[in-house]
Each structure stands twice: as structure tokens, then as C-alpha cells.
Design a protein around this motif. Structure first.
Motif, PDB file in Angstrom:
ATOM      1  N   ASN A   1       2.219   1.643  -3.301  1.00  0.00           N
ATOM      2  CA  ASN A   1       1.145   2.058  -4.187  1.00  0.00           C
ATOM      3  C   ASN A   1       1.005   3.585  -4.165  1.00  0.00           C
ATOM      4  O   ASN A   1       0.947   4.247  -5.210  1.00  0.00           O
ATOM      5  N   VAL A   2       0.989   4.124  -2.964  1.00  0.00           N
ATOM      6  CA  VAL A   2       0.860   5.564  -2.787  1.00  0.00           C
ATOM      7  C   VAL A   2       2.067   6.273  -3.399  1.00  0.00           C
ATOM      8  O   VAL A   2       1.932   7.233  -4.166  1.00  0.00           O
TER       9      VAL A   2
ATOM     10  N   GLU B   1       0.826  -1.198   0.000  1.00  0.00           N
ATOM     11  CA  GLU B   1       0.000   0.000   0.000  1.00  0.00           C
ATOM     12  C   GLU B   1       0.871   1.263   0.000  1.00  0.00           C
ATOM     13  O   GLU B   1       0.592   2.224  -0.717  1.00  0.00           O
ATOM     14  N   LEU B   2       1.936   1.213   0.815  1.00  0.00           N
ATOM     15  CA  LEU B   2       2.852   2.364   0.855  1.00  0.00           C
ATOM     16  C   LEU B   2       3.462   2.580  -0.527  1.00  0.00           C
ATOM     17  O   LEU B   2       3.564   3.696  -1.021  1.00  0.00           O
TER      18      LEU B   2
ATOM     19  N   GLY C   1       2.073   6.016  -7.122  1.00  0.00           N
ATOM     20  CA  GLY C   1       1.072   6.902  -7.710  1.00  0.00           C
ATOM     21  C   GLY C   1       1.644   8.292  -7.884  1.00  0.00           C
ATOM     22  O   GLY C   1       1.465   8.946  -8.927  1.00  0.00           O
ATOM     23  N   ASN C   2       2.379   8.697  -6.867  1.00  0.00           N
ATOM     24  CA  ASN C   2       3.036   9.992  -6.895  1.00  0.00           C
ATOM     25  C   ASN C   2       4.053  10.091  -8.035  1.00  0.00           C
ATOM     26  O   ASN C   2       4.073  11.041  -8.804  1.00  0.00           O
TER      27      ASN C   2
ATOM     28  N   LEU D   1      -1.876   2.245 -13.659  1.00  0.00           N
ATOM     29  CA  LEU D   1      -1.115   1.748 -12.503  1.00  0.00           C
ATOM     30  C   LEU D   1      -1.424   0.277 -12.266  1.00  0.00           C
ATOM     31  O   LEU D   1      -2.536  -0.171 -12.488  1.00  0.00           O
ATOM     32  N   SER D   2      -0.413  -0.447 -11.830  1.00  0.00           N
ATOM     33  CA  SER D   2      -0.676  -1.841 -11.492  1.00  0.00           C
ATOM     34  C   SER D   2      -0.259  -2.084 -10.044  1.00  0.00           C
ATOM     35  O   SER D   2       0.411  -1.266  -9.438  1.00  0.00           O
ATOM     36  N   ILE D   3      -0.698  -3.221  -9.539  1.00  0.00           N
ATOM     37  CA  ILE D   3      -0.415  -3.521  -8.131  1.00  0.00           C
ATOM     38  C   ILE D   3       1.034  -3.974  -8.006  1.00  0.00           C
ATOM     39  O   ILE D   3       1.473  -4.866  -8.720  1.00  0.00           O
TER      40      ILE D   3
END
Lengths: 117, 511, 199
Positions: free
Chosen positions: C19-20, C16-17, C23-24, C39-41
Motif C-alpha cells: 500500500n505504501v 500494508e507495505l 502510494g509512492n 488507490l485501491s487495496i
């Protein structure tokens, strides 16, 4: 009020639920780990506010968004995503989301979200 | 971190300015449209520009080499990201052209620069460009790169060589305990084994059928003293074929001189061994055929003395029957017979001697060699009215295996004599001339027995090739060549023209 | 060092971190390229270095460019970025680059942006700071990947890999964030602090 928190990440769901609870008492909060689950829950429980992540397995947010609205047109959808590209924001708004908010969510941000809604 | 520039007070800016003006880097402050806000002393000195004259101007207008689009993109990115972005000398070479005026050798005309673009003031869209001189680094890198290239080339060459060796050279690597450490593909192919079947096996155990105790001791002794050792052995392939190997055992050291074990370089000499066996057989065949010829020569030699003895005996018998035999006549006849018998005996001795191959090299006069060689042919030469002329300096000597040489000369002279039988001519002659050169001597034998046709000439040294109508084994000249070239280290050539044949034998004065 | 096993929760937090942070980073690049990325996981995996090198080797065959950048601080490690030839060409076209040097420079810049924004944001989420040293960003010739010393110094690595995916521009890349030993330990403690704060 009924809330649905949709995110594949447990951390994201936890922090969302936590910040939600600081502002809202007696909330009924449902959780889903992907878009497909979210659609099912919306059909069954018709939550007022749906928090929706974009990048998820099985069914992502873009796909889930119209299906949720179809299942329950009164739902207010707040996209909570790490994807902060302008085009991503435009896209989800065009699909019918009320808001696009950058991850992660804390209590302050949640206050703002609830105020706007 | 660099982006923490929100709170400034005048004092800290003054301190910063002092530091900035004395720092050994170039510093420019620009906005995202490349307008110059500040230029430190270092840059002013290196570029020769005064700060006042460029303030407010656009950097790409001052330096035309600057790619406006790229730099603007980088500045915007840095501002957007709130973290520094970089140009490195690796790819960008330089941003601000600064000529290198030092005398030292450099690969570059202009200072090579690393450039960091650091967000400075987000409100005003300002960034600081920090320029670091990387020329030395770039030079070192260039040198390093050139060397790496060279090393890589050498490495590739080594790998190629290694591959070639592995594929072409028969070798076995042994450790100091003679355990097989490695074995070349070529050797594996020849033996029909997979590497894994032989690795970590003891060499002596593997070759136990073919290396006896004495040889093993010799090998170990040489190995212990780090001496190179050559030996031959048989070995078996996996499917049981017998091969002959010639081996050279060489000690192997690592680059620090530490012993690693031994390398066994091998050669497949199976074919050579076969040839040798074949030649040995030919040699023995030719011995018996030469023996046969000898017997016929001896028969010739004996005919005269035997008939002499016969006559003497008959005369003695008649005289005795007629009672005319006096003591004096009897002794005279008996002496004559004794002489003749001795001669017969000598002939046998000569015959036996010549056909016993010599084990040792002896120094002999050429005249003596020819005396012995012609002794057995004398009779035939006379019978066929051949004029034999010999020109040999009494002093010419040679160190060689004399019987082999005699046998060869007899063969050649006998061939000439036999040729006259097939081709009788007027004024038949055989001439022999021996000349001494500096390191060798030439024996030149010529006859006029009709010569040899070219198509035959080129085949005369082949084994089992004969033109003689009877008793020819076809081994005479073949053996001559083998003896002269292999044993006596000489050379034999035969030429023919106008009914004459010339044989030239060249031999080293000493073996 | 014993084998590290990340629990599902730890993986989830890290993912999750990431991911954030990612994203940035993507947003910065999207702006830089004026393009939109899907975006992908991110994948999170603890690997032995040998396994990582094997993955690198697989990527090597189709890659055009490989670069690395180190980051320092409490959270430290290295990022590795692969981009294939077609993507590099498309990037060049998109940025209207003139020469191959410009392309290399642009890819290094891409690496820098990715690494800097990824790790800065990741660090920020974990309440720490990272810094980047200028010379630590470098292009590595593809045939020398196996010889990169810094990789060989790692015994076990946490590998976070994700795809850079600009569909319309056909630009695809693969980013690895590698971190090891003390940093892994630090990372786990930080993850637990974050988790505890929520429960």
C-alpha cells in the motif's frame, strides 16, 4: 487524551499505536478497522485526535472524514495515508483534516505530528 | 545504487572520468531542460562532436530528431522517482543519431540504442544518460522475428493440414503393441464412436470378428519387419452397419528415427465392394444369357450335320431293307457319320471352352482367336448371305485371357449378324481388320446393317439396355465393355454413320 | 516445494507495505500524467502458476498491452502490467503522443515507473535494495503470454495485484508483482522481523 487509530491494516495500527505510546503516557487509545467503525467510536467516545487511513474497505477515509467531524466537531483529524498525491492532500485538508502524513509512521514522525497539533 | 551521489570527492570523480572516457558506452550528463553538462569520449568519437563545442547547449538543439517533450518527461520522472528510467531499442530505436559505417549487413541505418536515464544530482536536477549500442541485438531480434514469423506461418499451415487430415483421412494410430493411440475424427465419424471409446483398446480385439488368424499373422509379420502392408477387411460401425475397409499399415517413426508404432491409413471401399458384387451378379447373368445364345448358335451349327446324319441313316435303312446295302457303302456312310459326330463333339468342346473364364494369360495368334470366334457363327453368316471379310496378319499375337476376348468378339459379331435379321440389306457385309501398333493392337469390326441412331448409341453400354425384339438381355455389350476395359485393360468404342457401324477394340499387346 | 500458506498477519503486513509502496508509485505517475488516481487495496494471494496463467488469459482478451520487468536483489521477482486498449488510447491522448511507437514507449515507461517505484519502495520498507536491469523490461505480445518462459519457471508465486485507476482520464491497468521460492522465504522472514519489532 483520547486517541482513535483507524486503519484496515493491523501492521499500520500496531506501528501507529507503538509510536504514539513512545510520546504519550496514559493515553486512551481506540482502534477501528474502517471508516464506519471509526464514526461509531467517535460518536461514543469523542476522541481528541483521530488518525485516519484513506484506503479502507466498507467506508474509506474520504467518506468517514466529514461524518467524524459531524459526530464530534472538536476532533483533530490526521490523515495517515500511502496516497501522497498532491490532490489527495488538498482533498483531505479541504474536507477538514488538520494534517496529511505519509505512511508509514515512526516515532520521529509522530513527534512532529504531535508538535504541530 | 545510482542515486547515491550525494557525496563526491575530487579523487573519485577523476577515477570515474577516466573510466567513463574509456567505456564502450555513450554517456551524457543533462539537466531537466536538456542542457549538456558532459559528453564522454565515446560519444564525441561516434558523433564527431567536440565536448567543448556542445557544452551548455541543449541536446535537442544539437540533435533535432530528439523529442523534447518525451525526453524531458523521462528525465523528470527519473529525478522524481530517484530510480533510473529507460528507453529500449525495442521501441525507441535510437536517441542520438549515429550512422552505421560498417560494411556488414545491417537492417538499420543508425545505431540502435538502449538508453538509461539515471538520476545524477538531485539538487542541480542532473541526470546521466547512458547509451548502449544495441544494433547487433536489434539485428538478431529482427532476424529472430522474421524466423518466428516463418515458423508461425508454417505452424499454422501444419495445424490446418492436421485439421484437414483429421477431418478427411481415415486413420488409426497404433503403438507397437497395436493399442489404439489415436484415431482421426473422420474415422470416428464413420464408425460412430467417440474417441474415448476406442483409445487404449487393442486393434485386433476391436476387429476380432473381421480379422482372422492368418490375416493377423500377416499383419504382425509385416509390422515386425517395418514393412508397409495392404489388406482389406470388414468392420462394424457402432450401430452395427457393415463396412469394407482397405487398409495400409505404415510404420511410424519420431524425428529421431525411433519407432512410435504404426499408422493405419484406411479407405471406405464399401461402395466399391457393392459394385463389385453387383458386377459379379451381372457377369453371372450375362454368362447364362451368353450360354443361351451359344445354345442357339450351336443349334444352328448342328442343324446341317444332324440332317446329314439323318439322311445317311435313312439311306442306310432304305438300302438295307431293299437289300442293296453293300459293305463299302455302309463303311463310307459310317465314316461320314463318324466325321460328322466328331465335328458335333468339337463344337461342344469349343462351346464349353470359350465360356470357361481363363485363369492364366496365354500368348495366342489373333487369327486363331477369330477362327474360333467365327466358327460358331459360320452357319448363320452363310444362311443370311453375309459376306465376311477378314484381314489379319498371321503373325499378330497377343498375351491375354483368350476366352474372354473370344467371348467379346463373338458378342460383337453376333450383334452384327442379328442386326441384319432386323435390317436385311443388299450386299450385306462384315469386315474385320486387325492392326498391330507399337504397344497395342486395334481390332476394327464394321458392318452395314443399318447403323445405330445417336440416342441409342450413347446408351449401348448400359446394362439391361437392348434394342433386340426378342432374346435380348441387354447385357452383351455391357459385359463386352467390362471385360475389355477391366479384365483385358483395353478400350472399346462404337461409332456409326451412313448405315454402318464401327467397333474399335484397342488392347495392350501384353497384360 | 511445499505449498505456501500466508497467515493473516503476513498478508496484512505485505498488503500494508504494498500500500505504501504503491502510494509512492501512484504519486509519481500522477505527477507524470498530471492526474489524480484513486488507490485501491492490493490483493495478496499465493497461487500456482497455472492459476496465474488463467488470470492472465482472462485479462488477455480485453488487454492492449502487456509488459514485464524483472527486479533483482534479496527480494527479486517480476512485475507484469496489463493495460486495456481504451486506457492506452486515453494515455496517448493525455500525453499528446503522435504515433503508436510513442504509445508503446509511454506504456513501457509507465511499467518501468510502476515497477521501479513500487519495488524500490517495497524494498526500502523491508530494508533492502533492488535493482533493475535495462533489457528486462519488455512488451510481450498478448498471444504469447502463455509462452513466457520466466513465468513457467515459477512453481508458486506470491501475487500482489492492484489496479491503476485514473478515473477522470479513464486510464485503468492491472499490476502484478510476482515473486517466488527463495524470495518468498526471504520475504516471510523479513515480515516476521517487522512484526516482532512492533510487539
Amino acid at each position: 487524551m483520547k486517541y482513535l487509530v483507524t486503519d484496515d491494516s493491523k501492521l499500520a495500527r500496531l506501528s501507529l499505536v507503538k509510536s504514539l505510546k513512545t510520546h504519550v503516557q496514559d493515553a486512551e487509545i481506540f482502534q477501528a478497522t474502517n471508516g464506519a467503525e471509526a464514526v461509531e467510536i467517535v460518536k461514543e467516545h469523542k476522541p481528541d485526535i483521530v488518525f485516519l487511513d484513506l484506503t479502507m474497505p466498507v467506508m474509506d477515509g474520504y467518506e468517514a472524514l466529514p461524518k467524524i467531524l459531524e459526530a464530534y466537531p472538536n476532533a483533530k483529524i490526521v490523515v495517515i495515508s500511502a496516497d501522497i498525491q498532491e490532490k489527495a492532500k488538498e482533498k483531505v485538508i479541504a474536507l477538514g483534516a488538520q494534517l496529511h502524513v505519509q505512511k508509514p509512521i515512526n516515532a520521529d514522525k509522530m513527534q512532529d505530528i504531535l508538535d504541530i497539533l | 545504487m545510482a542515486q547515491r551521489t550525494n557525496t563526491y570527492d575530487i579523487r573519485s570523480i577523476d577515477i570515474d572520468k577516466k573510466i567513463i572516457s574509456s567505456i564502450d558506452n555513450g554517456i551524457i550528463i543533462l539537466d531537466d531542460e536538456l542542457h549538456i553538462y558532459y559528453l564522454n569520449k565515446w560519444l564525441a568519437i561516434h558523433t564527431g562532436l567536440k565536448e567543448d563545442s556542445v557544452l551548455g547547449k541543449k541536446l535537442d538543439a544539437v540533435f533535432h530528431n530528439i523529442k523534447t517533450k518525451t525526453l524531458t518527461r523521462k528525465i523528470k520522472t527519473a529525478l522524481r522517482m530517484k530510480t533510473p528510467t529507460f528507453y529500449t531499442a525495442n521501441t525507441s530505436k535510437y536517441l542520438i543519431p549515429i550512422k552505421i559505417n560498417q560494411l556488414k549487413i545491417s537492417n538499420y541505418e543508425y545505431m540502435q540504442q538502449d538508453v538509461s536515464i539515471i538520476p545524477f544530482d538531485e539538487e542541480k536536477r542532473l541526470v546521466a544518460l547512458i547509451i548502449t549500442d544495441q544494433t547487433n541485438m536489434a539485428n538478431t531480434n529482427a532476424l529472430l522475428e522474421a524466423n518466428i514469423k516463418k515458423v508461425n506461418e508454417l505452424n499454422a499451415e501444419l495445424i490446418r493440414d492436421r485439421k484437414t487430415i483429421d477431418n478427411k483421412v481415415l486413420l488409426i494410430k497404433l503403438d507397437s503393441e497395436f493399442m489404439i493411440r489415436d484415431i482421426s475424427q473422420a474415422q470416428l465419424r464413420l464408425l460412430g464412436y467417440a474417441k474415448s471409446e476406442l483409445l487404449d483398446h487393442n486393434y485386433f480385439l476391436f476387429e476380432r470378428l473381421h480379422i482372422n488368424k492368418t490375416l493377423k499373422e500377416q499383419i504382425c509379420q509385416h509390422a515386425k519387419e517395418n514393412k508397409v502392408f495392404n489388406f482389406e477387411q470388414k468392420t462394424l460401425t457402432k450401430d452395427g452397419k457393415e463396412l469394407w475397409m482397405s487398409n495400409t499399415l505404415v510404420p511410424e517413426y519420431d524425428s529421431y528415427g525411433k519407432e512410435l508404432g504404426y499408422i493405419l491409413f484406411r479407405n471406405d471401399i464399401t461402395d466399391a465392394k457393392e459394385l463389385q458384387k453387383h458386377q459379379e451378379k451381372l457377369l453371372s447373368n450375362s454368362r447364362s444369357s451368353a450360354m443361351g445364345e451359344m445354345v442357339s448358335m450351336i443349334a444352328h451349327q448342328w442343324r446341317q450335320p444332324l440332317s446329314l446324319i439323318n439322311t445317311l441313316v435313312a439311306t442306310l435303312k432304305i438300302k438295307h431293307e431293299l437289300d442293296l446295302l453293300d459293305t463299302q457303302t455302309m463303311y463310307k456312310s459310317l465314316n461320314k457319320m463318324e466325321q460328322t459326330v466328331n465335328y458335333l463333339s468339337e463344337t461342344i468342346d469349343d462351346f464349353r471352352n470359350f465360356f470357361k473364364p481363363n485363369k492364366v494369360i496365354t500368348e495366342v495368334k489373333l487369327a486363331m482367336i477369330f477362327e474360333k470366334s467365327t466358327a460358331l457363327l459360320d452357319d448363320e453368316i452363310k444362311q443370311q448371305s453375309i459376306t465376311y471379310i477378314q484381314t489379319i496378319d498371321e503373325e499378330i499375337k497377343i498375351s491375354t485371357y483368350q476366352n474372354e476376348l473370344i467371348q467379346s468378339i463373338i458378342t460383337i459379331l453376333k450383334n452384327s449378324v442379328d442386326a441384319f435379321k432386323e435390317n436385311p440389306t443388299q450386299k450385306q457385309y462384315i469386315t474385320t481388320t486387325v492392326k498391330q501398333e507399337r504397344t497395342h493392337l486395334s481390332i476394327f469390326i464394321e458392318d452395314n446393317a443399318g447403323g445405330i441412331k445417336p440416342e441409342i448409341l450413347q446408351r449401348i453400354f448400359e446394362p439391361y439396355f437392348s434394342t433386340k425384339s426378342k432374346n435380348g438381355t441387354g447385357l452383351g455389350l455391357y459385359m463386352c465393355k467390362t471385360i475389355i476395359e477391366d479384365h483385358l485393360k483395353g478400350k472399346i468404342t462404337v461409332t456409326s454413320q451412313d448405315g454402318t457401324t464401327q467397333t474399335l477394340i484397342e488392347l495392350p499387346l501384353s497384360l | 516445494m511445499n505449498s505456501i500458506i500466508l497467515t493473516e498477519d503476513e498478508k496484512d503486513v505485505l498488503q500494508e507495505l504494498m500500500n505504501v509502496a504503491y502510494g509512492n508509485a501512484t504519486a509519481v505517475i500522477a505527477e507524470m500524467l498530471d492526474a489524480f488516481a484513486s488507490l485501491s487495496i492490493p490483493n495478496i494471494k499465493v497461487m500456482q502458476v497455472s492459476e496465474l496463467m488463467e488470470r492472465f488469459n482472462q485479462l488477455k482478451d480485453s488487454s492492449y498491452f502487456f509488459s514485464t520487468q524483472a527486479f533483482m536483489g534479496e527480494f527479486n521477482g517480476e512485475s507484469a502490467f496489463f493495460i486495456d486498449e481504451e486506457s492506452a488510447n486515453n494515455l496517448a491522448k493525455h500525453l499528446e503522443l503522435e504515433s503508436i511507437e510513442d504509445l508503446d514507449d509511454a506504456i513501457l515507461e509507465l511499467t518501468n515507473v510502476l515497477t521501479s517505484s513500487l519495488t524500490t519502495r517495497l524494498a526500502q520498507e523491508m530494508d533492502t535494495e533492488v535493482s533493475f536491469a535495462l533489457p528486462s523490461i519488455s512488451k510481450v505480445p498478448l498471444n504469447e503470454i502463455a509462452n513466457v518462459d520466466t513465468f513457467l519457471q515459477y512453481s508458486q508465486v506470491i501475487v500482489i495485484d492492484t489496479d491503476l485507476n485514473f478515473e477522470d482520464q479513464m486510464i485503468h491497468g492491472k499490476i502484478f508483482i510476482l515473486t517466488k521460492d527463495e524470495s518468498i522465504q526471504w520475504l516471510r522472514e523479513r515480515i516476521h522481523t517487522i512484526l516482532e519489532a512492533l510487539i
